[in-house]
Design an enzyme around this catalytic site. Structure first.
Site, PDB file in Angstrom:
ATOM      1  N   CYS A 207       0.856  -1.192   0.000  1.00  0.00           N
ATOM      2  CA  CYS A 207       0.000   0.000   0.000  1.00  0.00           C
ATOM      3  C   CYS A 207       0.892   1.242   0.000  1.00  0.00           C
ATOM      4  O   CYS A 207       1.640   1.455   0.951  1.00  0.00           O
ATOM      5  CB  CYS A 207      -0.916  -0.001   1.225  1.00  0.00           C
ATOM      6  N   HIS A 208       0.838   2.011  -1.082  1.00  0.00           N
ATOM      7  CA  HIS A 208       1.696   3.192  -1.138  1.00  0.00           C
ATOM      8  C   HIS A 208       1.063   4.396  -1.825  1.00  0.00           C
ATOM      9  O   HIS A 208       1.558   5.501  -1.703  1.00  0.00           O
ATOM     10  CB  HIS A 208       3.001   2.849  -1.874  1.00  0.00           C
ATOM     11  N   ARG A 209      -0.029   4.197  -2.560  1.00  0.00           N
ATOM     12  CA  ARG A 209      -0.577   5.311  -3.344  1.00  0.00           C
ATOM     13  C   ARG A 209      -1.189   6.371  -2.436  1.00  0.00           C
ATOM     14  O   ARG A 209      -1.890   6.063  -1.471  1.00  0.00           O
ATOM     15  CB  ARG A 209      -1.621   4.815  -4.342  1.00  0.00           C
ATOM     16  N   ALA A 210      -0.953   7.618  -2.808  1.00  0.00           N
ATOM     17  CA  ALA A 210      -1.422   8.739  -1.992  1.00  0.00           C
ATOM     18  C   ALA A 210      -2.937   8.724  -1.817  1.00  0.00           C
ATOM     19  O   ALA A 210      -3.451   9.124  -0.770  1.00  0.00           O
ATOM     20  CB  ALA A 210      -0.972  10.058  -2.618  1.00  0.00           C
ATOM     21  N   ASP A 283      -2.133  -1.744  -4.164  1.00  0.00           N
ATOM     22  CA  ASP A 283      -2.593  -0.606  -4.953  1.00  0.00           C
ATOM     23  C   ASP A 283      -1.541  -0.247  -6.003  1.00  0.00           C
ATOM     24  O   ASP A 283      -1.595   0.818  -6.611  1.00  0.00           O
ATOM     25  CB  ASP A 283      -2.928   0.599  -4.067  1.00  0.00           C
TER      26      ASP A 283
END
Length: 362
Positions: A207-210, A283
């Site tokens: 999970c990394h998307r803004a 993501d």
């Protein structure tokens, strides 16, 4: 001799570029010279000497060390620095990958100097203009002379925007990468034993998307779902320090419960985990595809995806950030694996060769 300046800024771009660089070195060394420029957009401690040696990736000739700050400031600094390199090198082509600020800066610097641009992963669209990546890819496509599309869908997206000249469907260079490193990861990585995992007995999550990490309600939904899933099977969650901090700032760290949080993992460890996982939750655009390449069901914690083929073929399910929906879909996909695909929407693993031959023989 054709000179190409390849511009990258993040570890995934290095790995994609490595596939093309390998073809240049092994098959076209007498006809093509390549200069690698790293903008420094994503500082990655894993990009050590071992990273370049293990993966047979050439070191960049230039490292601009530009990272951090708002999008406009970062891109502006990159644009100025990339332009200076291009004026010094005077290449015949600039080769860019994907949809980062580095991609955009490279495209703009080159086209303003009248140097033709070749864009790998052209034509991808999420149709979500709130994503900075969407803006980057649209502008980069518009100014490119050669547009290397990974899929038929990408070709259609460009045609719908009136772009048909210079468009080539070459397949996905990440499939080349997946085939090249698949067995190497199995041989060299010790991550399964290090984490005490059993083959096909755990979930891998990223999970990394803004859009997820910067929205407390979405982040809470994702963390809650992973915690619940960890009660049924081990969940491995490699976390970037920024995401880890946002989880802590939102008071969600304790909610993770039994989730096995790790630092960001080396590339070969991630590839080993992807192949061995029972299910993947992510993501990340790249990991969605890699799950498909390795025949592992994927749950995408986004509202849209650029890789619609993975959804159409039943291997990927879009669930947003609802804890309830994530848990239900994981339960569904772990009960019955999707049917094996007889369609190869991302090519046959020869995308890099097609890219190089098209550049030298347009």
């Amino acid at each position: 001799m054709i000179k190409i300046v390849t511009i990258v800024g993040a570890r995934p771009q290095f790995i994609k570029a490595a596939a093309v660089s390998r073809v240049i070195r092994n098959e076209f060394a007498e006809r093509v010279s390549e200069v690698l420029l790293h903008t420094g957009q994503h500082y990655d401690a894993n990009m050590s000497e071992v990273f370049f040696t293990e993966l047979d990736i050439p070191h960049p000739k230039y490292n601009l060390e530009i990272s951090g700050g708002q999008h406009g400031a970062m891109t502006g600094r990159m644009l100025e620095a990339v332009e200076a390199v291009l004026l010094e090198e005077r290449p015949d082509w600039v080769l860019i990958y994907g949809d980062t600020n580095s991609t955009l800066a490279g495209a703009l610097a080159a086209v303003k100097l009248h140097i033709p641009v070749a864009h790998v992963e052209a034509g991808l669209r999420s149709f979500n203009m709130r994503m900075p990546e969407e803006v980057n890819r649209i502008v980069s496509d518009r100014v490119s002379s050669l547009l290397f599309c990974p899929t038929e869908t990408a070709v259609r997206n460009l045609a719908n925007e009136g772009i048909v000249a210079g468009v080539h469907e070459v397949g996905d260079v990440m499939y080349d990468v997946a085939l090249h490193y698949r067995d190497q990861a199995r041989r060299q990585s010790t991550v399964m034993g290090d984490l005490g995992l059993e083959n096909h007995g755990f979930a891998l999550a990223t999970c990394h998307r803004a859009e997820n990490t910067d929205d407390p309600s979405r982040l809470s939904g994702i963390v809650s779902a992973l915690a619940e899933i960890s009660r049924q099977m081990p969940v491995v969650l490699p976390l970037h320090p920024r995401t880890r901090k946002l989880i802590a700032d939102s008071g969600l760290t304790e909610m993770l419960g039994k989730v096995r949080v790790t630092d960001p993992l080396p590339f070969l460890d991630i590839v080993a985990l992807e192949q061995a996982a029972r299910i993947i939750l992510t993501d990340s655009g790249g990991i969605q595809k890699e799950a498909f390449f390795y025949g592992v069901p994927c749950v995408t914690m986004r509202d849209e995806t650029e890789w619609v083929e993975t959804v159409d073929l039943g291997w990927n399910r879009l669930v947003g950030a609802s804890a309830r929906e994530i848990i239900l879909v994981v339960s569904d996909l772990t009960k019955e694996k999707p049917a094996a695909s007889v369609i190869f929407p991302y090519g046959r693993g020869d995308s890099a060769r097609k890219i190089v031959t098209t550049i030298i023989e347009p």
